[in-house]
Design a protein around this motif. Structure first.
Motif, mmCIF file in Angstrom:
data_model
loop_
_atom_site.group_PDB
_atom_site.id
_atom_site.type_symbol
_atom_site.label_atom_id
_atom_site.label_comp_id
_atom_site.label_asym_id
_atom_site.label_seq_id
_atom_site.Cartn_x
_atom_site.Cartn_y
_atom_site.Cartn_z
ATOM 1 N N THR A 134 0.831 -1.197 0.000
ATOM 2 C CA THR A 134 0.000 0.000 0.000
ATOM 3 C C THR A 134 0.865 1.247 0.000
ATOM 4 O OG1 THR A 134 -0.134 0.011 2.420
ATOM 5 C CG2 THR A 134 -1.870 -1.170 1.217
ATOM 6 N N SER A 135 0.267 2.350 -0.384
ATOM 7 C CA SER A 135 0.950 3.641 -0.371
ATOM 8 C C SER A 135 -0.070 4.733 -0.111
ATOM 9 C CB SER A 135 1.673 3.889 -1.702
ATOM 10 O OG SER A 135 0.764 3.843 -2.798
ATOM 11 N N LEU A 150 20.279 6.424 -6.414
ATOM 12 C CA LEU A 150 19.054 7.144 -6.059
ATOM 13 C C LEU A 150 19.092 7.534 -4.590
ATOM 14 C CD1 LEU A 150 16.135 7.948 -7.075
ATOM 15 C CD2 LEU A 150 15.390 5.749 -6.099
ATOM 16 N N THR A 151 18.681 8.765 -4.292
ATOM 17 C CA THR A 151 18.563 9.236 -2.919
ATOM 18 C C THR A 151 17.098 9.502 -2.609
ATOM 19 O OG1 THR A 151 20.751 10.263 -3.025
ATOM 20 C CG2 THR A 151 19.293 10.988 -1.268
ATOM 21 N N VAL A 152 16.632 8.994 -1.456
ATOM 22 C CA VAL A 152 15.206 8.999 -1.130
ATOM 23 C C VAL A 152 15.003 9.573 0.265
ATOM 24 C CG1 VAL A 152 13.186 7.529 -0.719
ATOM 25 C CG2 VAL A 152 14.728 7.032 -2.622
ATOM 26 N N ASP A 153 13.941 10.331 0.429
ATOM 27 C CA ASP A 153 13.533 10.792 1.752
ATOM 28 C C ASP A 153 12.984 9.591 2.529
ATOM 29 O OD1 ASP A 153 11.876 11.884 3.889
ATOM 30 O OD2 ASP A 153 12.161 13.809 2.916
ATOM 31 N N PRO A 154 13.442 9.341 3.753
ATOM 32 C CA PRO A 154 12.984 8.166 4.507
ATOM 33 C C PRO A 154 11.473 8.128 4.712
ATOM 34 C CG PRO A 154 14.895 9.120 5.560
ATOM 35 C CD PRO A 154 14.476 10.092 4.490
ATOM 36 N N GLY A 155 10.851 9.303 4.853
ATOM 37 C CA GLY A 155 9.416 9.325 5.083
ATOM 38 C C GLY A 155 8.592 8.911 3.885
ATOM 39 N N PRO A 200 3.903 9.612 -2.528
ATOM 40 C CA PRO A 200 3.907 11.074 -2.583
ATOM 41 C C PRO A 200 3.415 11.701 -1.284
ATOM 42 C CG PRO A 200 1.966 10.261 -3.680
ATOM 43 C CD PRO A 200 2.748 9.040 -3.246
ATOM 44 N N SER A 201 3.755 11.086 -0.158
ATOM 45 C CA SER A 201 3.355 11.586 1.150
ATOM 46 C C SER A 201 4.345 11.054 2.156
ATOM 47 C CB SER A 201 1.938 11.112 1.490
ATOM 48 O OG SER A 201 1.579 11.485 2.794
ATOM 49 N N GLU A 202 4.714 11.865 3.140
ATOM 50 C CA GLU A 202 5.719 11.457 4.104
ATOM 51 C C GLU A 202 5.071 11.017 5.409
ATOM 52 O OE1 GLU A 202 9.660 13.993 3.274
ATOM 53 O OE2 GLU A 202 7.939 15.184 3.915
ATOM 54 N N ARG A 203 5.481 9.826 5.893
ATOM 55 C CA ARG A 203 5.008 9.364 7.200
ATOM 56 C C ARG A 203 5.699 10.153 8.302
ATOM 57 N NH1 ARG A 203 8.228 5.446 5.224
ATOM 58 N NH2 ARG A 203 6.520 4.138 4.573
ATOM 59 N N ASN A 204 5.112 10.138 9.490
ATOM 60 C CA ASN A 204 5.723 10.797 10.629
ATOM 61 C C ASN A 204 6.961 10.040 11.081
ATOM 62 O OD1 ASN A 204 3.727 12.776 10.777
ATOM 63 N ND2 ASN A 204 2.395 11.472 12.022
ATOM 64 N N ILE A 206 10.470 10.037 14.064
ATOM 65 C CA ILE A 206 10.810 10.438 15.418
ATOM 66 C C ILE A 206 12.195 11.069 15.500
ATOM 67 C CG2 ILE A 206 9.403 8.629 16.434
ATOM 68 C CD1 ILE A 206 12.019 7.102 16.996
ATOM 69 N N ALA A 207 12.891 11.163 14.369
ATOM 70 C CA ALA A 207 14.265 11.675 14.412
ATOM 71 C C ALA A 207 14.390 12.984 13.649
ATOM 72 C CB ALA A 207 15.242 10.643 13.863
ATOM 73 N N GLY A 208 13.376 13.825 13.768
ATOM 74 C CA GLY A 208 13.463 15.109 13.111
ATOM 75 C C GLY A 208 12.458 15.220 11.978
ATOM 76 N N ASP A 209 12.346 16.394 11.453
ATOM 77 C CA ASP A 209 11.410 16.674 10.370
ATOM 78 C C ASP A 209 12.087 16.308 9.066
ATOM 79 O OD1 ASP A 209 9.377 17.564 8.859
ATOM 80 O OD2 ASP A 209 9.542 19.665 9.426
ATOM 81 N N VAL A 210 11.759 15.111 8.482
ATOM 82 C CA VAL A 210 12.463 14.646 7.290
ATOM 83 C C VAL A 210 11.547 14.657 6.085
ATOM 84 C CG1 VAL A 210 14.034 13.236 8.635
ATOM 85 C CG2 VAL A 210 11.965 12.215 7.765
#
Length: 210
Positions: A134-135, A150-155, A200-204, A206-210
């Motif tokens: 799911t996404s 490729l570099t990806v935002d963890p969220g 196309p959406s970032e999950r919350n 706990i290690a900062g605003d990523v």
């Protein structure tokens, strides 16, 4: 047989075989079905213990019978992945269903897991068959090649497959460039040859605003 009805409902046609799915994700079925809750979400005692210790816990049910069963998860978009003896790495919260013949387990991912609050392990799916992930919004499948890492935002990360190596980097995120960063910053770098699934959406985290 896995098939999509629209983009948010998975239909699985069964002829006496079984499927493993996220507990509570069944929304309808016809024919004769039997449901059994499975503990841990991974294969064997090792998988159960690992998930309990790391927080990579996923409650799974087995559905077996004759007919069609429909699955959905909070109106999330559903993406089908065909495995041909390879391994899929996927966040536990994004794994909706797998063929019963596919093996599930855990894999150490290092600090990337900690940045998301999902423990230090991620879920693995391996073998021949189909998986549904799911996404939050339509997923984008990005190719990694030796020439183009490729570099990806963890969220935004959901899953990856293929001969891909991942590494964890700190110091900057995409939001930092826009002046919206607020806290410790992280990225995931993928190298090798394979596919990476992002949403196309970032999950919350706990290690900062990523």
């Amino acid at each position: 047989m896995f098939r999509l009805q629209g983009s948010k409902v998975l239909a699985v046609d069964m002829t006496g075989d079984a499927v493993k799915a996220k507990n509570g994700s069944m929304v309808a079925y016809d024919g004769q079905m039997a449901f059994k809750k499975l503990s841990g979400g991974g294969d064997g005692i090792r998988g159960m213990v690992t998930r309990r210790l790391t927080g990579e816990q996923m409650t799974v049910m087995e559905v077996k019978g004759q007919g069609t069963c429909w699955f959905a998860d909070r109106a999330s978009e559903i993406n089908l992945v065909q495995l041909q003896g390879d391994k899929l790495f996927v966040e536990a919260s994004n794994l909706l269903a797998t063929d019963a013949g596919l093996r599930t387990g855990t894999s150490f991912t290092g600090l990337r897991g900690a940045t998301q609050g999902n423990g230090l392990f991620t879920t693995t799916v391996e073998g021949h068959g189909q998986a549904a992930i799911t996404s939050d919004g339509p997923a984008v499948v990005l190719r990694v090649s030796p020439q183009y890492p490729l570099t990806v935002d963890p969220g935004a990360y959901i899953a990856h497959q293929g001969d891909v190596r991942q590494s964890f980097h700190s110091g900057v995120t995409f939001r930092t460039f826009m002046g919206e960063g607020g806290g410790e910053a992280f990225q995931i770098r993928f190298e090798g040859n394979g596919l990476v699934y992002v949403q196309p959406s970032e999950r919350n985290t706990i290690a900062g605003d990523v």
